[in-house]
Design a protein around this motif. Structure first.
Motif, PDB file in Angstrom:
ATOM      1  N   TRP A   1      -6.322   7.035  -2.339  1.00  0.00           N
ATOM      2  CA  TRP A   1      -5.193   7.008  -3.264  1.00  0.00           C
ATOM      3  C   TRP A   1      -5.439   8.012  -4.367  1.00  0.00           C
ATOM      4  O   TRP A   1      -6.397   8.785  -4.298  1.00  0.00           O
ATOM      5  CB  TRP A   1      -4.919   5.608  -3.789  1.00  0.00           C
ATOM      6  CG  TRP A   1      -6.050   4.884  -4.483  1.00  0.00           C
ATOM      7  CD1 TRP A   1      -7.272   4.551  -3.951  1.00  0.00           C
ATOM      8  CD2 TRP A   1      -6.059   4.383  -5.810  1.00  0.00           C
ATOM      9  NE1 TRP A   1      -8.015   3.867  -4.868  1.00  0.00           N
ATOM     10  CE2 TRP A   1      -7.292   3.746  -6.013  1.00  0.00           C
ATOM     11  CE3 TRP A   1      -5.125   4.380  -6.846  1.00  0.00           C
ATOM     12  CZ2 TRP A   1      -7.639   3.134  -7.224  1.00  0.00           C
ATOM     13  CZ3 TRP A   1      -5.459   3.765  -8.039  1.00  0.00           C
ATOM     14  CH2 TRP A   1      -6.704   3.159  -8.228  1.00  0.00           C
ATOM     15  N   GLN A   2      -4.567   8.010  -5.369  1.00  0.00           N
ATOM     16  CA  GLN A   2      -4.649   8.994  -6.455  1.00  0.00           C
ATOM     17  C   GLN A   2      -4.213   8.330  -7.759  1.00  0.00           C
ATOM     18  O   GLN A   2      -3.533   7.303  -7.719  1.00  0.00           O
ATOM     19  CB  GLN A   2      -3.663  10.149  -6.201  1.00  0.00           C
ATOM     20  CG  GLN A   2      -3.781  10.785  -4.852  1.00  0.00           C
ATOM     21  CD  GLN A   2      -2.735  11.871  -4.628  1.00  0.00           C
ATOM     22  OE1 GLN A   2      -1.541  11.602  -4.713  1.00  0.00           O
ATOM     23  NE2 GLN A   2      -3.176  13.084  -4.342  1.00  0.00           N
ATOM     24  N   THR A   3      -4.554   8.950  -8.865  1.00  0.00           N
ATOM     25  CA  THR A   3      -4.070   8.460 -10.160  1.00  0.00           C
ATOM     26  C   THR A   3      -2.549   8.271 -10.067  1.00  0.00           C
ATOM     27  O   THR A   3      -1.992   7.296 -10.564  1.00  0.00           O
ATOM     28  CB  THR A   3      -4.400   9.498 -11.259  1.00  0.00           C
ATOM     29  OG1 THR A   3      -5.796   9.763 -11.215  1.00  0.00           O
ATOM     30  CG2 THR A   3      -4.004   8.992 -12.626  1.00  0.00           C
TER      31      THR A   3
ATOM     32  N   ASP B   1     -12.384   2.218   3.453  1.00  0.00           N
ATOM     33  CA  ASP B   1     -12.415   3.535   2.813  1.00  0.00           C
ATOM     34  C   ASP B   1     -11.006   3.773   2.295  1.00  0.00           C
ATOM     35  O   ASP B   1     -10.076   3.987   3.067  1.00  0.00           O
ATOM     36  CB  ASP B   1     -12.827   4.594   3.842  1.00  0.00           C
ATOM     37  CG  ASP B   1     -12.885   5.994   3.242  1.00  0.00           C
ATOM     38  OD1 ASP B   1     -12.544   6.158   2.054  1.00  0.00           O
ATOM     39  OD2 ASP B   1     -13.267   6.929   3.972  1.00  0.00           O
ATOM     40  N   THR B   2     -10.850   3.679   0.987  1.00  0.00           N
ATOM     41  CA  THR B   2      -9.515   3.628   0.404  1.00  0.00           C
ATOM     42  C   THR B   2      -9.081   4.964  -0.173  1.00  0.00           C
ATOM     43  O   THR B   2      -9.747   5.515  -1.028  1.00  0.00           O
ATOM     44  CB  THR B   2      -9.481   2.573  -0.716  1.00  0.00           C
ATOM     45  OG1 THR B   2     -10.395   2.987  -1.743  1.00  0.00           O
ATOM     46  CG2 THR B   2      -9.907   1.212  -0.201  1.00  0.00           C
TER      47      THR B   2
ATOM     48  N   ARG C   1     -12.257  13.503 -11.013  1.00  0.00           N
ATOM     49  CA  ARG C   1     -11.325  14.606 -10.760  1.00  0.00           C
ATOM     50  C   ARG C   1     -11.419  15.674 -11.842  1.00  0.00           C
ATOM     51  O   ARG C   1     -11.248  15.397 -13.013  1.00  0.00           O
ATOM     52  CB  ARG C   1      -9.930  13.990 -10.716  1.00  0.00           C
ATOM     53  CG  ARG C   1      -8.821  14.936 -10.395  1.00  0.00           C
ATOM     54  CD  ARG C   1      -7.647  14.090  -9.938  1.00  0.00           C
ATOM     55  NE  ARG C   1      -6.413  14.800 -10.051  1.00  0.00           N
ATOM     56  CZ  ARG C   1      -5.241  14.285  -9.696  1.00  0.00           C
ATOM     57  NH1 ARG C   1      -5.160  13.066  -9.222  1.00  0.00           N
ATOM     58  NH2 ARG C   1      -4.143  14.987  -9.822  1.00  0.00           N
TER      59      ARG C   1
ATOM     60  N   LYS D   1     -13.625  17.235  -6.663  1.00  0.00           N
ATOM     61  CA  LYS D   1     -14.063  15.876  -6.942  1.00  0.00           C
ATOM     62  C   LYS D   1     -15.568  15.905  -7.154  1.00  0.00           C
ATOM     63  O   LYS D   1     -16.342  16.095  -6.223  1.00  0.00           O
ATOM     64  CB  LYS D   1     -13.704  14.947  -5.783  1.00  0.00           C
ATOM     65  CG  LYS D   1     -12.233  14.806  -5.485  1.00  0.00           C
ATOM     66  CD  LYS D   1     -11.384  14.294  -6.656  1.00  0.00           C
ATOM     67  CE  LYS D   1     -11.731  12.982  -7.222  1.00  0.00           C
ATOM     68  NZ  LYS D   1     -10.923  11.853  -6.877  1.00  0.00           N
TER      69      LYS D   1
ATOM     70  N   ASP E   1      -3.400  16.950  -0.868  1.00  0.00           N
ATOM     71  CA  ASP E   1      -4.569  16.761  -0.002  1.00  0.00           C
ATOM     72  C   ASP E   1      -4.300  17.330   1.391  1.00  0.00           C
ATOM     73  O   ASP E   1      -3.193  17.230   1.898  1.00  0.00           O
ATOM     74  CB  ASP E   1      -4.892  15.274   0.165  1.00  0.00           C
ATOM     75  CG  ASP E   1      -5.802  14.754  -0.936  1.00  0.00           C
ATOM     76  OD1 ASP E   1      -6.434  15.578  -1.619  1.00  0.00           O
ATOM     77  OD2 ASP E   1      -5.884  13.531  -1.119  1.00  0.00           O
TER      78      ASP E   1
ATOM     79  N   ARG F   1      -8.936  18.676  -1.130  1.00  0.00           N
ATOM     80  CA  ARG F   1      -7.777  19.087  -1.911  1.00  0.00           C
ATOM     81  C   ARG F   1      -7.318  20.481  -1.516  1.00  0.00           C
ATOM     82  O   ARG F   1      -8.123  21.362  -1.241  1.00  0.00           O
ATOM     83  CB  ARG F   1      -8.135  19.094  -3.395  1.00  0.00           C
ATOM     84  CG  ARG F   1      -8.478  17.736  -3.952  1.00  0.00           C
ATOM     85  CD  ARG F   1      -7.306  16.882  -4.254  1.00  0.00           C
ATOM     86  NE  ARG F   1      -6.368  17.460  -5.189  1.00  0.00           N
ATOM     87  CZ  ARG F   1      -5.448  16.747  -5.850  1.00  0.00           C
ATOM     88  NH1 ARG F   1      -5.359  15.432  -5.684  1.00  0.00           N
ATOM     89  NH2 ARG F   1      -4.614  17.334  -6.675  1.00  0.00           N
TER      90      ARG F   1
HETATM   91  C1  WT7 Z   1      -7.970  12.443  -5.119  1.00  0.00           C
HETATM   92  C2  WT7 Z   1      -7.367  11.614  -6.199  1.00  0.00           C
HETATM   93  C3  WT7 Z   1      -8.425   7.112  -5.578  1.00  0.00           C
HETATM   94  C4  WT7 Z   1      -8.472   6.684  -6.970  1.00  0.00           C
HETATM   95  C5  WT7 Z   1      -9.551   7.379  -7.682  1.00  0.00           C
HETATM   96  C6  WT7 Z   1      -9.405   8.855  -7.574  1.00  0.00           C
HETATM   97  C7  WT7 Z   1      -9.480  12.148  -3.360  1.00  0.00           C
HETATM   98  C8  WT7 Z   1      -9.417   9.649  -3.180  1.00  0.00           C
HETATM   99  C9  WT7 Z   1     -10.328   9.310  -1.252  1.00  0.00           C
HETATM  100  C10 WT7 Z   1     -10.894   8.854  -0.021  1.00  0.00           C
HETATM  101  C11 WT7 Z   1     -11.220  11.086   0.573  1.00  0.00           C
HETATM  102  C12 WT7 Z   1     -10.263  10.700  -1.470  1.00  0.00           C
HETATM  103  C13 WT7 Z   1      -8.243  12.839  -2.847  1.00  0.00           C
HETATM  104  C14 WT7 Z   1      -7.172  12.447  -3.847  1.00  0.00           C
HETATM  105  N1  WT7 Z   1      -9.701  10.867  -2.694  1.00  0.00           N
HETATM  106  N2  WT7 Z   1      -9.803   8.700  -2.326  1.00  0.00           N
HETATM  107  N3  WT7 Z   1     -11.007   7.564   0.264  1.00  0.00           N
HETATM  108  N4  WT7 Z   1     -11.324   9.785   0.860  1.00  0.00           N
HETATM  109  N5  WT7 Z   1     -10.714  11.580  -0.564  1.00  0.00           N
HETATM  110  O1  WT7 Z   1      -8.146   9.238  -8.043  1.00  0.00           O
HETATM  111  O2  WT7 Z   1      -9.068  10.959  -9.530  1.00  0.00           O
HETATM  112  O3  WT7 Z   1      -6.594  10.844  -9.054  1.00  0.00           O
HETATM  113  O4  WT7 Z   1      -8.224  11.618  -7.298  1.00  0.00           O
HETATM  114  O5  WT7 Z   1      -9.242  11.923  -4.749  1.00  0.00           O
HETATM  115  O6  WT7 Z   1      -8.465  14.211  -2.870  1.00  0.00           O
HETATM  116  O7  WT7 Z   1      -6.096  13.347  -3.927  1.00  0.00           O
HETATM  117  P1  WT7 Z   1      -7.984  10.684  -8.572  1.00  0.00           P
END
Ligand code: WT7
Length: 635
Positions: free
Chosen positions: A401-403, A398-399, A515, A510, A489, A504
């Motif tokens: 990360w963020q943009t 379960d990964t 996003r 989400k 987060d 968030r």
């Molecule tokens: C936000 C970032 C991860 C790359 C694609 C999304 C949420 C991301 C998880 C996870 C719970 C997660 C967070 C983060 N998020 N991965 N494994 N478990 N929440 O990137 O569109 O920039 O979104 O996605 O809230 O801040 P993104």
């Protein structure tokens, strides 16, 4: 996998061959994070080695300074004589033949297009817009930009013309790469029509069209066909030598308010992190067939559908279509047919498969690792994924990360574990995370707080917000000072130190893993002249995780139904289908504090059934009763 209490650990068999299979790596990362990442950096090709590994002048930081690199050299040049499959392209329609592209062909396709771009005047540092579906040219286009040092800026193909326009206006790109159209499930998408509209009032001078949809288009003097411009171009194009800290790409993402932000990633650190994280988290090896279902319009598509599997010499699957069309188990058919070994998708997709299929009738024997990304995964979906897809033998990473982080930063590793349903897991070796209370102090186990990243951060994290330094400072490095990266987060840790993401802390929601900013949506809704006030909140949804709903107070003579339709339309026009709202409520008043702040939290609670708390501090407590009556029909 082995289960102990509520934790899962990899079996000896999985451990044996995994790139990382002991605590040793974590220790190394903890003792000296910079040295740890330097070691990872030695795993990619540099033309010239860096002379300083890390520099930090808060809130700015840099990695591998003075190094010279081009991301494409680590796979295009390395494998240019190889007939091994780099890309398996699965078209939308199962009737259309699939295409396998070897590393040798990839080298040629990318270079020919890179030469064509150069001829068009595109050079190092120039922004280039890409607005394409998931077809091989999406990969060629991205890599060709990287090859010549131009910054790619991908705009998700389901975004509307206005969303395209805003992004192109910000980058001031002169060239846009797109297609005449394409098919998605049973629909024909006329992408060119969007382009004609979206490039108005932008700096676009040339539009390169991939022939794909075959639909009729309005061919203008700005347009050229991809197949025409690559004709006669050489198969070789020297890789432009980039400074480690030169930009590689910009990708727009929703922030708290206002316009989307152009997240900027640079060459050296991103390359290192994309390769290393793929190796550690997905245990990528050259004989793997990796399928990340993410569209390259999102960061997951950039890093894990394209760069990371290629940097690791694996085969990556590119899928143009929809995972449950024309048959509900289309995704399983692809896994079976191409013997996918690693499958990476979002909880929304998992919930959909679970609901629509239940039991899978195809052989998924080839799978060895499963991944989840983008939103929290609930226990039911986790269990189903683990048992039904992974047959209880595949680790589920379960990964998180963020943009902005460019690559995965939190996930337990397949050869080490432990895995705990609904917990994203351990932080990667070489990183320092913490969870803070409002005073900036670490919270104890099981206590919620703000998830933060401490220096030296990670090499692949963003270096800026394109043309908006203030936004960079304010969004990421002001909440807890210039030294601490604020993720936005909320999270907590259990006694073992495993991290669980709660959600968030800002107004980002989400939706199906995508996003969206409720603030941005409010700006769009407020453009309607009949709307006096509005609020957008995200509420829980069984499949999509969260969905937006709109509350609007209207003025004037128009009927509520008419305004509702207009609101739906403006959201579709300005953002796109992902901004599809679940419901629009036309109400008389919105609950507000005495200082006039709209209480979105209360509106959300009306749907969850949580205690509303003390309403006496509101300026208009009676508004809550009125809201309850209006939404009654839905809950
Ligand atoms: C936000 C970032 C991860 C790359 C694609 C999304 C949420 C991301 C998880 C996870 C719970 C997660 C967070 C983060 N998020 N991965 N494994 N478990 N929440 O990137 O569109 O920039 O979104 O996605 O809230 O801040 P993104």
């Amino acid at each position: 996998m082995i289960k102990k209490n509520n934790l899962y650990y990899p079996s000896e068999e999985i451990k044996k061959d995994a790139h990382i299979n002991s605590e040793e790596t974590y220790k190394e990362g903890e003792e000296n994070p910079v040295a740890f990442w330097e070691k990872a950096a030695n795993d990619v090709i540099w033309r010239e080695k860096w002379d300083e590994s890390f520099s930090h002048t808060p809130p700015y930081f840099k990695w591998f300074l003075g190094g010279k690199i081009n991301i494409t050299e680590s796979f295009l040049d390395v494998h240019k004589e190889s007939d091994k499959t780099a890309i398996i392209f699965c078209p939308n329609s199962p009737e259309e033949e699939e295409r396998k592209i070897s590393y040798r062909e990839l080298y040629r396709e990318v270079n020919r297009f890179a030469n064509a771009l150069k001829k068009m005047g595109v050079g190092k540092g120039d922004p280039v817009g890409i607005y394409l579906p998931m077809i091989p040219e999406m990969v060629f286009a991205l890599l060709a930009c990287a090859r010549i040092g131009a910054m790619h800026t991908v705009v998700f193909s389901a975004f509307s013309p206005s969303a395209l326009k805003v992004r192109l206006q910000d980058t001031q790109a002169k060239v846009l790469i797109t297609t005449d159209g394409y098919n998605r499930a049973a629909e024909v998408i006329d992408l060119k029509k969007n382009v004609d509209e979206g490039i108005k009032e932008t700096s676009i001078e040339k539009v390169i069209l991939v022939k794909r949809g075959g639909n009729e288009i309005n061919f203008t003097e700005k347009d050229v066909w991809w197949h025409d411009i690559v004709e006669g171009e050489s198969d070789d194009c020297p890789a432009e030598m980039m400074d480690s800290e030169d930009p590689l790409f910009i990708l727009y993402t929703s922030g708290s308010t206002g316009k989307p932000k152009g997240v900027l990633h640079t060459c050296g650190g991103y390359t290192v992190q994309a390769k290393a994280t793929g190796k550690w988290i997905f245990d990528l090896k050259e004989d793997d067939v990796f399928w990340s279902t993410a569209d390259a319009g999102w960061i997951t598509g950039h890093t894990y559908t394209i760069y990371s599997p290629l940097l690791n010499g694996a085969t990556t699957v590119i899928f143009e279509g929809v995972p449950n069309w024309p048959e509900k188990d289309r995704f399983a058919e692809i896994i079976e047919k191409h013997k996918v070994t690693i499958f990476y998708t979002a909880p929304t997709a998992i919930r959909l498969f679970k609901m629509q299929i239940g039991e899978i009738e195809r052989s998924l024997e080839s799978l060895r690792i499963l991944g989840s990304v983008g939103e929290p995964i609930d226990e039911d979906a986790w269990e189903w994924y683990y048992r039904e897809i992974g047959k209880g033998k595949c680790p589920v990473v379960d990964t998180w990360w963020q943009t902005e982080t460019g690559g995965i930063l939190i996930s337990s590793l397949p050869g080490v574990g432990p895995f705990k349903p609904t917990f994203t897991g351990r932080t990667l070796p070489g990183l320092k995370f913490d969870i803070y209370n409002a005073e900036g102090k670490s919270v104890s186990a099981n206590e919620e707080g703000d998830l933060v990243i401490l220096p030296p951060f990670s090499p692949g994290m963003l270096r800026g917000v394109y043309k908006n330094d203030e936004k960079y400072r304010k969004t990421y490095f002001s909440e807890f000072g210039e030294n601490i990266y604020y993720t936005s987060d909320t999270a907590y840790r259990d006694e073992e130190g495993l991290i669980r993401i709660v959600g968030r802390a800002d107004d980002v929601i989400k939706v199906a893993g995508h996003r969206l900013s409720t603030g941005e949506m409010e700006n769009v809704v407020a453009k309607n002249e009949s709307v006096a006030e509005c609020a957008v909140v995200g509420i829980k949804d069984d499949i999509r995780g969260e969905v937006p709903i709109v509350f609007a107070v209207i003025v004037g003579n128009k009927k509520a139904e008419e305004v509702t339709e207009e609101i739906k339309k403006v959201l579709m026009d300005d953002i796109g289908p992902i901004a599809m709202v679940k419901s629009i409520y036309i109400v008389e008043d919105l609950p507000k504090t005495r200082s006039g702040k709209i209480m979105r939290r209360i509106m959300k609670k009306l749907f969850t059934g949580e205690e509303l708390g003390d309403l006496s501090t509101l300026a208009n407590p009676e508004s809550v009763e009125l809201l309850k009556n209006v939404i009654k029909r839905d809950i």
